[in-house]
Design a protein around this motif. Structure first.
Motif, PDB file in Angstrom:
ATOM      1  N   THR A   1      64.316  46.015  45.210  1.00 21.08           N
ATOM      2  CA  THR A   1      63.756  47.518  44.957  1.00 21.08           C
ATOM      3  C   THR A   1      62.597  47.832  45.954  1.00 21.08           C
ATOM      4  O   THR A   1      62.774  47.623  47.006  1.00 21.08           O
ATOM      5  CB  THR A   1      62.796  46.742  43.569  1.00 21.08           C
ATOM      6  N   GLN A   2      61.606  48.499  45.406  1.00 21.49           N
ATOM      7  CA  GLN A   2      60.467  49.001  46.431  1.00 21.49           C
ATOM      8  C   GLN A   2      59.318  49.025  45.631  1.00 21.49           C
ATOM      9  O   GLN A   2      59.135  49.159  44.322  1.00 21.49           O
ATOM     10  CB  GLN A   2      61.236  50.506  46.903  1.00 21.49           C
ATOM     11  N   PHE A   3      58.323  49.220  46.530  1.00 23.69           N
ATOM     12  CA  PHE A   3      56.919  49.266  45.904  1.00 23.69           C
ATOM     13  C   PHE A   3      56.737  50.469  45.242  1.00 23.69           C
ATOM     14  O   PHE A   3      57.285  51.566  45.583  1.00 23.69           O
ATOM     15  CB  PHE A   3      55.807  49.152  47.112  1.00 23.69           C
ATOM     16  N   THR A   4      56.026  50.668  44.270  1.00 22.20           N
ATOM     17  CA  THR A   4      56.177  51.886  43.294  1.00 22.20           C
ATOM     18  C   THR A   4      54.491  52.268  43.452  1.00 22.20           C
ATOM     19  O   THR A   4      54.074  53.669  42.828  1.00 22.20           O
ATOM     20  CB  THR A   4      56.444  51.607  41.839  1.00 22.20           C
ATOM     21  N   SER A   5      53.703  51.559  43.692  1.00 19.15           N
ATOM     22  CA  SER A   5      52.264  51.905  43.552  1.00 19.15           C
ATOM     23  C   SER A   5      51.599  50.847  44.306  1.00 19.15           C
ATOM     24  O   SER A   5      51.736  49.776  44.838  1.00 19.15           O
ATOM     25  CB  SER A   5      51.633  52.295  42.382  1.00 19.15           C
ATOM     26  N   MET A   6      50.071  51.359  44.616  1.00 18.35           N
ATOM     27  CA  MET A   6      49.182  50.432  45.208  1.00 18.35           C
ATOM     28  C   MET A   6      47.770  50.597  44.913  1.00 18.35           C
ATOM     29  O   MET A   6      47.422  51.780  44.567  1.00 18.35           O
ATOM     30  CB  MET A   6      49.424  50.524  47.070  1.00 18.35           C
ATOM     31  N   GLN A   7      46.952  49.594  44.918  1.00 17.24           N
ATOM     32  CA  GLN A   7      45.601  49.755  44.362  1.00 17.24           C
ATOM     33  C   GLN A   7      44.798  48.600  44.292  1.00 17.24           C
ATOM     34  O   GLN A   7      45.329  47.540  45.185  1.00 17.24           O
ATOM     35  CB  GLN A   7      45.703  50.002  42.848  1.00 17.24           C
ATOM     36  N   TYR A   8      43.527  48.676  44.407  1.00 18.32           N
ATOM     37  CA  TYR A   8      42.517  47.539  44.484  1.00 18.32           C
ATOM     38  C   TYR A   8      42.768  46.525  43.354  1.00 18.32           C
ATOM     39  O   TYR A   8      43.079  46.826  42.029  1.00 18.32           O
ATOM     40  CB  TYR A   8      40.928  47.990  44.231  1.00 18.32           C
ATOM     41  N   PHE A   9      42.613  45.208  43.610  1.00 18.56           N
ATOM     42  CA  PHE A   9      42.474  44.100  42.638  1.00 18.56           C
ATOM     43  C   PHE A   9      41.385  43.215  42.913  1.00 18.56           C
ATOM     44  O   PHE A   9      40.664  43.258  44.075  1.00 18.56           O
ATOM     45  CB  PHE A   9      43.718  43.310  42.753  1.00 18.56           C
ATOM     46  N   ALA A  10      40.932  42.210  41.974  1.00 19.37           N
ATOM     47  CA  ALA A  10      39.877  41.519  42.068  1.00 19.37           C
ATOM     48  C   ALA A  10      40.677  40.056  41.535  1.00 19.37           C
ATOM     49  O   ALA A  10      41.116  40.127  40.281  1.00 19.37           O
ATOM     50  CB  ALA A  10      38.664  41.910  41.362  1.00 19.37           C
ATOM     51  N   ASP A  11      40.235  39.079  42.348  1.00 18.91           N
ATOM     52  CA  ASP A  11      40.724  37.733  41.812  1.00 18.91           C
ATOM     53  C   ASP A  11      39.294  36.872  41.441  1.00 18.91           C
ATOM     54  O   ASP A  11      38.655  36.409  42.458  1.00 18.91           O
ATOM     55  CB  ASP A  11      41.626  37.225  42.939  1.00 18.91           C
ATOM     56  N   ASN A  12      39.259  36.157  40.390  1.00 17.62           N
ATOM     57  CA  ASN A  12      38.203  35.474  40.181  1.00 17.62           C
ATOM     58  C   ASN A  12      38.392  33.970  40.277  1.00 17.62           C
ATOM     59  O   ASN A  12      37.905  32.992  39.760  1.00 17.62           O
ATOM     60  CB  ASN A  12      37.587  35.823  38.774  1.00 17.62           C
ATOM     61  N   GLY A  13      39.863  33.647  40.898  1.00 13.83           N
ATOM     62  CA  GLY A  13      40.307  32.337  40.678  1.00 13.83           C
ATOM     63  C   GLY A  13      40.948  32.005  39.612  1.00 13.83           C
ATOM     64  O   GLY A  13      41.785  30.728  39.660  1.00 13.83           O
ATOM     65  N   GLU A  14      41.014  32.613  38.461  1.00 14.53           N
ATOM     66  CA  GLU A  14      41.748  32.425  37.454  1.00 14.53           C
ATOM     67  C   GLU A  14      42.739  33.606  37.019  1.00 14.53           C
ATOM     68  O   GLU A  14      43.831  33.360  36.381  1.00 14.53           O
ATOM     69  CB  GLU A  14      40.897  31.967  36.117  1.00 14.53           C
ATOM     70  N   GLU A  15      42.352  34.621  37.100  1.00 12.81           N
ATOM     71  CA  GLU A  15      43.046  35.895  36.740  1.00 12.81           C
ATOM     72  C   GLU A  15      43.089  36.808  37.756  1.00 12.81           C
ATOM     73  O   GLU A  15      42.012  36.949  38.722  1.00 12.81           O
ATOM     74  CB  GLU A  15      42.194  36.500  35.581  1.00 12.81           C
ATOM     75  N   LEU A  16      43.953  37.453  37.882  1.00 11.17           N
ATOM     76  CA  LEU A  16      44.223  38.752  38.820  1.00 11.17           C
ATOM     77  C   LEU A  16      43.746  40.047  37.992  1.00 11.17           C
ATOM     78  O   LEU A  16      44.365  40.179  36.918  1.00 11.17           O
ATOM     79  CB  LEU A  16      45.340  38.692  39.505  1.00 11.17           C
ATOM     80  N   LEU A  17      42.755  40.886  38.527  1.00 11.66           N
ATOM     81  CA  LEU A  17      42.195  41.890  37.796  1.00 11.66           C
ATOM     82  C   LEU A  17      42.377  43.127  38.485  1.00 11.66           C
ATOM     83  O   LEU A  17      42.173  43.253  39.605  1.00 11.66           O
ATOM     84  CB  LEU A  17      40.694  41.671  37.330  1.00 11.66           C
ATOM     85  N   LYS A  18      42.532  44.146  37.488  1.00 10.36           N
ATOM     86  CA  LYS A  18      42.681  45.511  37.984  1.00 10.36           C
ATOM     87  C   LYS A  18      41.420  46.538  37.732  1.00 10.36           C
ATOM     88  O   LYS A  18      40.757  46.027  37.015  1.00 10.36           O
ATOM     89  CB  LYS A  18      43.618  46.284  37.152  1.00 10.36           C
ATOM     90  N   PHE A  19      41.219  47.609  38.575  1.00 12.44           N
ATOM     91  CA  PHE A  19      40.012  48.227  38.411  1.00 12.44           C
ATOM     92  C   PHE A  19      40.264  49.492  37.676  1.00 12.44           C
ATOM     93  O   PHE A  19      39.699  49.900  37.012  1.00 12.44           O
ATOM     94  CB  PHE A  19      39.151  48.706  39.837  1.00 12.44           C
ATOM     95  N   ASN A  20      41.535  49.909  37.788  1.00 11.69           N
ATOM     96  CA  ASN A  20      42.292  51.226  37.224  1.00 11.69           C
ATOM     97  C   ASN A  20      43.644  50.855  36.956  1.00 11.69           C
ATOM     98  O   ASN A  20      44.297  50.399  37.382  1.00 11.69           O
ATOM     99  CB  ASN A  20      41.936  52.256  38.177  1.00 11.69           C
ATOM    100  N   LEU A  21      43.936  51.544  35.735  1.00 11.62           N
ATOM    101  CA  LEU A  21      45.267  51.718  35.208  1.00 11.62           C
ATOM    102  C   LEU A  21      46.019  52.853  35.665  1.00 11.62           C
ATOM    103  O   LEU A  21      47.167  52.825  35.879  1.00 11.62           O
ATOM    104  CB  LEU A  21      45.195  51.359  33.721  1.00 11.62           C
TER     105      LEU A  21
END
Length: 431
Positions: A343-363
């Motif tokens: 496939t190919q990448f469709t978007s890119m953005q900032y993420f945060a990892d708290n050690g348990e979950e991968l979190l988005k700043f914006n949808l």
């Protein structure tokens, strides 16, 4: 305060990624292959007690930056070193920023050597190889490396035995790498731009970004990504343009600018420590079944650093407009998957990892292709260019001393084809 949008990890599967994006050159290049042949030396048994021993007859010479002709005929800038390690069974070559070294090791060179041994052991385990496959033995060897940032550096030769363990023997020098003079092709990406595209719901999303030089003819810093009026005040976060920035990379062979996945910073909020990253997403269209496991359609994240996510290509002769397209990727969705999902990448953005979950700043981030329109050639005063070296150094230190110098050696893996990653389903919208 950073508001974070959670992502429910509906599926967590091992992924092996192969990335391709135009004419990006591979991260390793051939050198004197005599340095990879087994040889004789001391300490073959791997003594358990190791002491640091500075070898007066070992030598490191930095011969400067020079041009290297790639297999496709393009020219890349590389760092040239000449080393001698007479009597060594095996040895490793490493460079590191002296301030980063001081912050993490002080005067304890053995701790640095042990960490490097640990990195090699991890690589060898992941690729079913031996530590000694990554080492050199030749008494006299010329080495070519990917270009490094300008400034002051430390270089080390680190002795290893036949079992792939450090001997404590070493040599070291301090040296300075000079910055190249920027070309017109590099400079045309500098300035203020509006970058825009449609989010998954078809709404226009745009950011007014600033691109400044980080390393002439090599890399840029991008400020103000995920800021501005497009940020949803109820479900999103307007990022701090001064603290939240990432690097893009210039490819001299074609003049393009590449967005790559990368570590950003580590910060603490409400007694929780977050590692912040810039990653790419891709879509699975329809349901696929791999090795008997159903992979649902939807968006998946590739939380792996140093992958080419997208390429920015100028679309007019005045260098005022560009288009950003996602790079191709083959995602191996299970541990036993031998075919992969192309496939190919469709978007890119900032993420945060708290050690348990991968979190988005914006949808509501823009989906590829993106349009870039230049609004000013000069950079603004909002971001002090003088802070760049300190900022880059801070990121290098917080990266837990990932390898700073990549050897151009055909014996090593092409990391653009053999990256391990974890894919997580991007699904759900809660604060």
């Amino acid at each position: 305060m950073k508001a974070i949008v959670k992502i429910f990890a509906a599926a967590v599967v091992a992924v092996l990624c192969a990335v391709s994006c135009g004419d990006r050159h591979t991260p390793y290049r051939p050198t004197d292959t005599s340095g990879t042949n087994p040889g004789g030396g001391n300490n073959p048994g791997g003594n358990t007690t190791v002491k640091a021993k500075l070898m007066s007859n070992w030598k490191i010479q930095y011969k400067g930056r020079e041009d290297y002709i790639e297999e496709n005929g393009s020219v890349s800038r590389v760092e040239h070193f000449y080393v001698e390690a007479p009597g060594a069974t095996y040895f490793l070559f490493r460079t590191i920023n002296p301030d980063v070294f001081q912050e993490n090791y002080g005067t304890d060179v053995l701790k640095f050597f042990k960490d490097e041994q640990g990195y090699l052991e991890e690589d060898a385990k992941n690729y079913n190889e031996k530590v000694t496959d990554y080492l050199f033995t030749s008494d006299k060897t010329d080495l070519l490396f990917d270009r490094i940032r300008h400034g002051d550096w430390k270089a080390f030769l680190i002795g290893f035995d036949t079992k792939g363990k450090i001997t404590g023997e070493y040599a070291t020098i301090n040296f300075t790498s000079r910055e190249d003079y920027p070309t017109d092709a590099f400079n045309r990406w500098l300035g203020l731009w509006t970058i825009s595209g449609q989010d998954p719901d078809g709404k226009l999303v745009s950011y007014d970004i600033e691109i400044v030089s980080c390393e002439a003819n090599y890399s840029y810093i991008v400020y103000d990504w995920e800021t501005g009026e497009s940020i949803d005040p109820d479900t999103g976060t307007s990022m701090n343009g001064q603290d939240d920035w990432f690097e893009t990379f210039f490819e001299p062979s074609n003049g393009n600018m590449y967005f790559m996945s990368q570590y950003i910073q580590t910060y603490k909020e409400n007694n929780v420590t977050y590692d912040q990253f810039f990653f790419g997403n891709f879509l699975v269209n329809g349901h696929i079944v791999i090795d008997g496991q159903r992979i649902d359609n939807g968006e998946y994240i590739i939380p792996e650093e140093n992958l080419d996510i997208a390429a920015a290509i100028m679309t007019d002769l005045d260098n005022q407009r560009a288009e950003v397209s996602g790079c191709a990727i083959r995602a191996y969705m299970t541990d036993t998957d031998q075919v992969g999902y192309e496939t190919q990448f469709t978007s890119m953005q900032y993420f945060a990892d708290n050690g348990e979950e991968l979190l988005k700043f914006n949808l509501n981030v823009p989906q590829f292709p993106l349009t870039m329109v230049k609004t000013a050639n000069a950079t603004s005063s909002a971001h002090a260019i003088a802070r760049k070296p300190a900022a880059i150094k801070d990121v290098e230190s917080k990266q837990a001393l990932r390898h700073h110098t990549q050897l151009r050696d055909v014996q090593r893996k092409d990391t653009h084809k053999t990256q391990h990653a974890v894919a997580r389903r991007a699904e759900g919208t809660v604060r």
